[in-house]
Write a protein that holds these residues in place. Structure first.
Motif, PDB file in Angstrom:
ATOM      1  N   PRO A  85       0.831  -1.220   0.000  1.00  0.00           N
ATOM      2  CA  PRO A  85       0.000   0.000   0.000  1.00  0.00           C
ATOM      3  C   PRO A  85       0.858   1.259   0.000  1.00  0.00           C
ATOM      4  CG  PRO A  85      -0.791  -1.581   1.631  1.00  0.00           C
ATOM      5  CD  PRO A  85       0.541  -2.088   1.151  1.00  0.00           C
ATOM      6  N   LEU A  86       0.283   2.340  -0.470  1.00  0.00           N
ATOM      7  CA  LEU A  86       1.005   3.611  -0.500  1.00  0.00           C
ATOM      8  C   LEU A  86       1.436   4.012   0.910  1.00  0.00           C
ATOM      9  CD1 LEU A  86      -0.359   3.687  -3.339  1.00  0.00           C
ATOM     10  CD2 LEU A  86      -0.520   6.158  -3.046  1.00  0.00           C
ATOM     11  N   SER A  87       2.713   4.308   1.059  1.00  0.00           N
ATOM     12  CA  SER A  87       3.231   4.647   2.385  1.00  0.00           C
ATOM     13  C   SER A  87       3.083   6.118   2.713  1.00  0.00           C
ATOM     14  CB  SER A  87       4.715   4.264   2.477  1.00  0.00           C
ATOM     15  OG  SER A  87       5.481   4.970   1.498  1.00  0.00           O
ATOM     16  N   GLY A  88       2.912   6.962   1.665  1.00  0.00           N
ATOM     17  CA  GLY A  88       2.877   8.400   1.905  1.00  0.00           C
ATOM     18  C   GLY A  88       1.496   8.993   2.036  1.00  0.00           C
ATOM     19  N   GLY A  89       0.476   8.178   1.816  1.00  0.00           N
ATOM     20  CA  GLY A  89      -0.876   8.658   2.013  1.00  0.00           C
ATOM     21  C   GLY A  89      -1.551   9.228   0.777  1.00  0.00           C
ATOM     22  N   ILE A  90      -2.802   9.612   0.973  1.00  0.00           N
ATOM     23  CA  ILE A  90      -3.661  10.169  -0.071  1.00  0.00           C
ATOM     24  C   ILE A  90      -4.067  11.570   0.375  1.00  0.00           C
ATOM     25  CG2 ILE A  90      -5.735   9.806  -1.440  1.00  0.00           C
ATOM     26  CD1 ILE A  90      -3.813   7.481  -1.649  1.00  0.00           C
ATOM     27  N   TYR A  91      -4.004  12.541  -0.542  1.00  0.00           N
ATOM     28  CA  TYR A  91      -4.237  13.938  -0.175  1.00  0.00           C
ATOM     29  C   TYR A  91      -5.306  14.574  -1.052  1.00  0.00           C
ATOM     30  CZ  TYR A  91       0.132  13.648   2.461  1.00  0.00           C
ATOM     31  OH  TYR A  91       1.109  13.290   3.358  1.00  0.00           O
ATOM     32  N   SER A  92      -6.250  15.225  -0.428  1.00  0.00           N
ATOM     33  CA  SER A  92      -7.232  16.058  -1.115  1.00  0.00           C
ATOM     34  C   SER A  92      -6.910  17.506  -0.769  1.00  0.00           C
ATOM     35  CB  SER A  92      -8.648  15.709  -0.647  1.00  0.00           C
ATOM     36  OG  SER A  92      -9.583  16.625  -1.167  1.00  0.00           O
ATOM     37  N   VAL A  93      -6.797  18.345  -1.798  1.00  0.00           N
ATOM     38  CA  VAL A  93      -6.358  19.725  -1.576  1.00  0.00           C
ATOM     39  C   VAL A  93      -7.422  20.696  -2.068  1.00  0.00           C
ATOM     40  CG1 VAL A  93      -4.547  21.415  -2.025  1.00  0.00           C
ATOM     41  CG2 VAL A  93      -3.973  18.974  -1.914  1.00  0.00           C
ATOM     42  N   ASP A  94      -7.822  21.580  -1.194  1.00  0.00           N
ATOM     43  CA  ASP A  94      -8.717  22.661  -1.588  1.00  0.00           C
ATOM     44  C   ASP A  94      -7.848  23.810  -2.071  1.00  0.00           C
ATOM     45  OD1 ASP A  94     -10.555  24.635  -1.955  1.00  0.00           O
ATOM     46  OD2 ASP A  94     -11.279  24.688   0.121  1.00  0.00           O
ATOM     47  N   THR A  95      -7.634  23.880  -3.363  1.00  0.00           N
ATOM     48  CA  THR A  95      -6.724  24.889  -3.908  1.00  0.00           C
ATOM     49  C   THR A  95      -7.305  26.293  -3.847  1.00  0.00           C
ATOM     50  OG1 THR A  95      -7.563  24.409  -6.137  1.00  0.00           O
ATOM     51  CG2 THR A  95      -5.568  23.257  -5.430  1.00  0.00           C
ATOM     52  N   ALA A  96      -8.590  26.410  -3.528  1.00  0.00           N
ATOM     53  CA  ALA A  96      -9.191  27.738  -3.357  1.00  0.00           C
ATOM     54  C   ALA A  96      -8.848  28.330  -1.991  1.00  0.00           C
ATOM     55  CB  ALA A  96     -10.704  27.652  -3.533  1.00  0.00           C
ATOM     56  N   ASP A  97      -8.334  27.483  -1.087  1.00  0.00           N
ATOM     57  CA  ASP A  97      -7.978  27.916   0.258  1.00  0.00           C
ATOM     58  C   ASP A  97      -6.478  28.215   0.305  1.00  0.00           C
ATOM     59  OD1 ASP A  97      -7.499  28.334   2.916  1.00  0.00           O
ATOM     60  OD2 ASP A  97      -8.213  26.359   3.589  1.00  0.00           O
ATOM     61  N   LYS A  98      -6.115  29.469   0.376  1.00  0.00           N
ATOM     62  CA  LYS A  98      -4.704  29.852   0.357  1.00  0.00           C
ATOM     63  C   LYS A  98      -3.948  29.365   1.579  1.00  0.00           C
ATOM     64  CE  LYS A  98      -5.448  33.977  -2.479  1.00  0.00           C
ATOM     65  NZ  LYS A  98      -5.280  35.448  -2.592  1.00  0.00           N
ATOM     66  N   GLN A  99      -4.688  29.006   2.627  1.00  0.00           N
ATOM     67  CA  GLN A  99      -4.046  28.527   3.851  1.00  0.00           C
ATOM     68  C   GLN A  99      -3.962  27.002   3.904  1.00  0.00           C
ATOM     69  OE1 GLN A  99      -2.757  30.886   5.812  1.00  0.00           O
ATOM     70  NE2 GLN A  99      -3.625  32.338   4.322  1.00  0.00           N
ATOM     71  N   ALA A 100      -4.437  26.332   2.875  1.00  0.00           N
ATOM     72  CA  ALA A 100      -4.433  24.875   2.875  1.00  0.00           C
ATOM     73  C   ALA A 100      -3.012  24.327   2.900  1.00  0.00           C
ATOM     74  CB  ALA A 100      -5.168  24.349   1.640  1.00  0.00           C
ATOM     75  N   LYS A 101      -2.823  23.239   3.591  1.00  0.00           N
ATOM     76  CA  LYS A 101      -1.508  22.619   3.697  1.00  0.00           C
ATOM     77  C   LYS A 101      -1.154  21.920   2.399  1.00  0.00           C
ATOM     78  CE  LYS A 101       1.172  19.399   6.549  1.00  0.00           C
ATOM     79  NZ  LYS A 101       1.122  18.452   7.707  1.00  0.00           N
ATOM     80  N   PRO A 102       0.028  22.171   1.848  1.00  0.00           N
ATOM     81  CA  PRO A 102       0.396  21.537   0.585  1.00  0.00           C
ATOM     82  C   PRO A 102       0.735  20.056   0.766  1.00  0.00           C
ATOM     83  CG  PRO A 102       2.234  22.813   1.406  1.00  0.00           C
ATOM     84  CD  PRO A 102       1.074  23.106   2.327  1.00  0.00           C
ATOM     85  N   PRO A 103       0.460  19.228  -0.220  1.00  0.00           N
ATOM     86  CA  PRO A 103       0.826  17.812  -0.145  1.00  0.00           C
ATOM     87  C   PRO A 103       2.292  17.631  -0.503  1.00  0.00           C
ATOM     88  CG  PRO A 103      -0.229  18.247  -2.230  1.00  0.00           C
ATOM     89  CD  PRO A 103      -0.270  19.545  -1.462  1.00  0.00           C
ATOM     90  N   PRO A 104       2.825  16.419  -0.401  1.00  0.00           N
ATOM     91  CA  PRO A 104       4.219  16.177  -0.793  1.00  0.00           C
ATOM     92  C   PRO A 104       4.469  16.569  -2.247  1.00  0.00           C
ATOM     93  CG  PRO A 104       3.327  14.297   0.402  1.00  0.00           C
ATOM     94  CD  PRO A 104       2.182  15.214   0.142  1.00  0.00           C
ATOM     95  N   CYS A 105       5.713  16.893  -2.533  1.00  0.00           N
ATOM     96  CA  CYS A 105       6.163  17.273  -3.879  1.00  0.00           C
ATOM     97  C   CYS A 105       5.693  18.660  -4.309  1.00  0.00           C
ATOM     98  CB  CYS A 105       5.736  16.252  -4.935  1.00  0.00           C
ATOM     99  SG  CYS A 105       6.729  14.746  -4.933  1.00  0.00           S
ATOM    100  N   THR A 106       5.106  19.408  -3.400  1.00  0.00           N
ATOM    101  CA  THR A 106       4.692  20.773  -3.720  1.00  0.00           C
ATOM    102  C   THR A 106       5.127  21.700  -2.588  1.00  0.00           C
ATOM    103  OG1 THR A 106       2.512  20.615  -2.654  1.00  0.00           O
ATOM    104  CG2 THR A 106       2.664  19.923  -4.957  1.00  0.00           C
TER     105      THR A 106
END
Length: 461
Positions: A85-106
């Motif tokens: 299974p993926l070791s780094g997890g699955i990320y949903s990003v609300d890109t309209a939220d400037k305060q949202a936490k970025p996922p890996p590789c970003t």
């Protein structure tokens, strides 16, 4: 060489290769393909990091869960070892939220805008739930979301095969981006076949939703004129659909065995400045003027190879949809006198402008194919006849694609063929308009058989 083009407009690739991200977004506008809901149940999205628990993340959670189940079963059968299974997890990003936490590789949430990607360094998948998944769902239905996420999981499979960014950098000739993207498309096709076979617990992608799946897939093609050798090339619509259908029909082992030695790509760059500047798109009347004698010469050779005599069919322009032999659409084969009638007033010119000039080419090639079948004594009525006519359009396309000089295909033409075949069945109607090939998924597959195998695949004997 004639150079045709598409009128579709590209957007910008949002995630650059330097980030080490297998980003796959290149959305272009076009005719939406209606897609139904594919979820039989709803999976709790709480395992997704950053989720808002809303409907789009529930659909994504459902897709991810079933894709993982698929690989738990298929990975050992394909590679002889267990799925990790993926070791780094699955990320949903609300890109309209400037305060949202970025996922890996970003570095920031806005880096994900309009994108979904696999991050190999973190072994994680992320998507934009504000400006990508809901847009795809609205245009193409749930199947679009499923296909995108299945494709990204395909990149995770590649990492477990040893195809890592480090391996790609060490040997880019062995692992060009266009190949790894085709492989991920192929893996997605294998997954959809598994779902279509009723093996999925939470998803139901039937034949009626395959067209929307392909409609979504071709929105992620490269801009017309991108070279297959471009470091960031992901593939044109024809190559991506071909990879998906190969996975659907031939399974994960076939996908895993893809290589630069056994995988050919049709994508090519523009060959002249003039070609690039005008997009290569011929005006409607000029396209008819140039392609008609070329079709005549090609099908003359087909008929004469079959021991018959070819007489150039008369082509007639009409101011309305032809009615000489049933409802065949804007171009019709007329058995009496073996003529071809062409609506030059409305629908065909509109299709030509909307999709591109080879949409006209494919429709006309199918009707010339019916003329050839008639001369050869092959039945022109019924589903078998419709299949043969469409295959012949593919065989003609194969001929003009492989030419070194004269009338030939240009960047974008094969994509236009895919688009018109998904959206319309005109090129696949029989000689009386009573039978056709469908759905679009099957039409594209029949056309591909002509492109890849030639006349021998078209059932003329």
């Amino acid at each position: 060489m004639r150079q045709a083009a598409t009128r579709l407009v590209k957007t910008t690739v949002l995630v650059v290769a330097a980030l080490g991200v297998a980003g796959c977004t290149q959305v272009v506008p076009g005719r939406p393909v209606a897609g139904a809901s594919v979820a039989k149940g709803s999976v709790d999205p709480s395992f997704i990091k950053g989720t808002d628990g809303g409907p789009i993340d529930r659909l994504a959670a459902t897709a991810i869960t079933d894709v993982e189940t698929f690989w738990k079963q298929s990975f050992p059968e394909t590679f002889g070892k267990q799925w990790t299974p993926l070791s780094g997890g699955i990320y949903s990003v609300d890109t309209a939220d400037k305060q949202a936490k970025p996922p890996p590789c970003t570095e920031k949430a806005s880096d994900v805008e309009g994108n979904a990607f696999y991050c190999p360094s973190a072994d994680a998948i992320a998507w934009d739930r504000a400006a990508l998944l809901p847009v795809l769902q609205d245009r193409f239905g749930d199947a679009a979301v499923v296909i995108v996420l299945a494709h990204e999981m395909g990149h995770a499979v590649q990492r477990r095969m040893g195809i890592t960014p480090e391996a790609e950098r060490r040997d880019p000739a062995r692992y060009p981006t266009i190949l790894t993207e085709a492989m991920a498309d192929c893996f997605a096709g294998s997954f959809v076949k598994w779902v279509n076979d009723g093996k999925s617990e939470n998803l139901d992608i039937g034949s009626d939703t395959l067209d929307s799946a392909l409609g979504a897939l071709i929105t992620f093609r490269d801009p017309v004129g991108t070279s297959a050798g471009d470091r960031s090339a992901h593939g044109n619509a024809f190559d991506r659909v071909s990879a998906f259908q190969d996975g659907y029909q031939r399974g994960t082992k076939f996908c895993a065995d893809m290589s630069v030695e056994n995988r050919a790509f049709t994508q090519k760059a523009f060959t002249s400045v003039e070609d690039r500047d005008n997009g290569g798109n011929l005006p409607f009347q000029e396209m008819l003027r140039l392609i008609t004698p070329d079709l005549d010469a090609y099908f003359k050779s087909v008929v004469e190879a079959g021991g018959k005599t070819w007489t150039t069919p008369q082509t007639k322009a009409t101011e309305q949809e032809p009615e000489c032999s049933g409802d065949q659409g804007p171009i019709a084969f007329c058995p009496t006198g073996r003529t071809i009638e062409i609506d030059t007033a409305e629908e065909l010119p509109e299709l030509h402008a909307e999709i591109g000039d080879y949409a006209t080419g494919v429709l006309l090639a199918g009707r010339f194919g019916l003329v050839a079948m008639s001369v050869l004594g092959v039945e022109t009525k019924g589903e078998k006849a419709a299949t043969s006519a469409l295959c012949l359009a593919g065989a003609y396309t194969r001929e003009v694609f492989t030419r070194g000089r004269g009338f030939g295909l240009s960047p974008g033409d094969l994509d236009e063929a895919v688009q018109v075949l998904l959206a319309y069945d005109y090129a696949a109607r029989d000689g009386v308009g009573g039978a056709t090939v469908g759905p679009g998924f099957k039409r594209v597959d029949v056309f591909r058989s002509g492109v890849f195998e030639g006349i021998g695949a078209c059932g003329l004997s």
